[in-house]
Design a protein around this motif. Structure first.
Motif, mmCIF file in Angstrom:
data_model
loop_
_atom_site.group_PDB
_atom_site.id
_atom_site.type_symbol
_atom_site.label_atom_id
_atom_site.label_comp_id
_atom_site.label_asym_id
_atom_site.label_seq_id
_atom_site.Cartn_x
_atom_site.Cartn_y
_atom_site.Cartn_z
ATOM 1 N N THR A 15 29.851 40.498 37.363
ATOM 2 C CA THR A 15 28.929 39.725 38.192
ATOM 3 C C THR A 15 29.185 39.907 39.680
ATOM 4 O O THR A 15 28.306 39.648 40.493
ATOM 5 N N ASP A 16 30.388 40.335 40.047
ATOM 6 C CA ASP A 16 30.741 40.524 41.456
ATOM 7 C C ASP A 16 31.629 41.763 41.561
ATOM 8 O O ASP A 16 32.844 41.691 41.366
ATOM 9 N N MET A 17 31.009 42.897 41.852
ATOM 10 C CA MET A 17 31.743 44.165 41.884
ATOM 11 C C MET A 17 32.903 44.111 42.875
ATOM 12 O O MET A 17 33.989 44.607 42.577
ATOM 13 N N GLU A 18 32.702 43.524 44.034
ATOM 14 C CA GLU A 18 33.783 43.477 45.031
ATOM 15 C C GLU A 18 34.992 42.720 44.500
ATOM 16 O O GLU A 18 36.125 43.152 44.669
ATOM 17 N N ALA A 19 34.770 41.579 43.865
ATOM 18 C CA ALA A 19 35.886 40.798 43.304
ATOM 19 C C ALA A 19 36.578 41.581 42.193
ATOM 20 O O ALA A 19 37.810 41.606 42.113
ATOM 21 N N SER A 20 35.795 42.236 41.347
ATOM 22 C CA SER A 20 36.379 43.018 40.259
ATOM 23 C C SER A 20 37.192 44.189 40.807
ATOM 24 O O SER A 20 38.297 44.462 40.331
ATOM 25 N N LEU A 21 36.666 44.876 41.817
ATOM 26 C CA LEU A 21 37.403 45.999 42.400
ATOM 27 C C LEU A 21 38.696 45.538 43.064
ATOM 28 O O LEU A 21 39.711 46.235 43.003
ATOM 29 N N ARG A 22 38.686 44.364 43.695
ATOM 30 C CA ARG A 22 39.930 43.834 44.284
ATOM 31 C C ARG A 22 40.988 43.678 43.194
ATOM 32 O O ARG A 22 42.141 44.073 43.361
ATOM 33 N N LEU A 23 40.601 43.084 42.069
ATOM 34 C CA LEU A 23 41.570 42.887 40.986
ATOM 35 C C LEU A 23 42.050 44.233 40.439
ATOM 36 O O LEU A 23 43.258 44.478 40.372
ATOM 37 N N TYR A 24 41.126 45.084 40.043
ATOM 38 C CA TYR A 24 41.513 46.320 39.379
ATOM 39 C C TYR A 24 42.239 47.289 40.320
ATOM 40 O O TYR A 24 43.182 47.957 39.903
ATOM 41 N N ARG A 25 41.841 47.356 41.573
ATOM 42 C CA ARG A 25 42.481 48.293 42.500
ATOM 43 C C ARG A 25 43.728 47.693 43.142
ATOM 44 O O ARG A 25 44.811 48.234 43.030
ATOM 45 N N GLU A 26 43.562 46.591 43.842
ATOM 46 C CA GLU A 26 44.682 46.007 44.590
ATOM 47 C C GLU A 26 45.673 45.306 43.672
ATOM 48 O O GLU A 26 46.878 45.389 43.873
ATOM 49 N N GLY A 27 45.168 44.595 42.677
ATOM 50 C CA GLY A 27 46.043 43.835 41.793
ATOM 51 C C GLY A 27 46.672 44.660 40.688
ATOM 52 O O GLY A 27 47.875 44.605 40.469
ATOM 53 N N LEU A 28 45.838 45.429 39.976
ATOM 54 C CA LEU A 28 46.333 46.155 38.801
ATOM 55 C C LEU A 28 46.695 47.605 39.093
ATOM 56 O O LEU A 28 47.261 48.276 38.239
ATOM 57 N N GLY A 29 46.358 48.102 40.264
ATOM 58 C CA GLY A 29 46.773 49.446 40.659
ATOM 59 C C GLY A 29 45.913 50.589 40.143
ATOM 60 O O GLY A 29 46.343 51.741 40.147
#
Length: 141
Positions: A15-29
């Motif tokens: 529902t929110d690509m920016e929020a998902s990308l923050r998690l997957y990129r910054e959080g999960l690497g």
């Protein structure tokens, strides 16, 4: 006979690509390896970390049959070498991660993404079933 099916890649509507990308990129690497940007922003992408991939696509509108959170009831389990190392990495990055526990001979580290998809990172262990990380740490001291 040669194996025909070789890989599965989870494909999540978000529902929110920016929020998902923050998690997957910054959080999960994870790193973006492919992307589709038809309106000057990412609407679909493939992300990879080590030997695993996930695809995300921005949801444009809810389907008539959609009710509740998108990820409700969906769990993706990533088999890994050291789930506890990932637990420490994710906590250090400020992610909300459940306390690891042992289930089915595996350390299980879990969290939910912004659309409530449950992500589990699991690695083999000989620690007794149902042991929590905090209990195991106390026993080791």
């Amino acid at each position: 006979m040669e194996q025909n099916i070789k890989l599965t890649v989870p494909f999540f509507m978000v529902t929110d690509m920016e929020a998902s990308l923050r998690l997957y990129r910054e959080g999960l690497g994870f790193k973006i390896t492919k992307q589709w940007t038809p309106r000057s922003r990412i609407e679909w992408c493939r992300l990879e970390r080590d030997a695993v991939s996930v695809m995300l696509q921005q949801l444009r509108k809810l389907n008539a049959e959609q009710s509740g959170p998108l990820g409700g009831g969906v769990t993706i389990t990533y088999q890994c070498t050291d789930a506890l190392a990932l637990y420490h990495e994710f906590v250090e990055k400020g992610l909300e991660v459940a306390e690891p526990f042992v289930g089915n001979g595996l350390w299980v580290v879990s969290l939910k993404d912004p659309d409530t998809y449950r992500l589990e990172f699991a690695s083999p262990t000989d620690v007794p079933e149902e042991t929590t990380y905090s209990t195991w740490k106390k026993l080791r001291l």
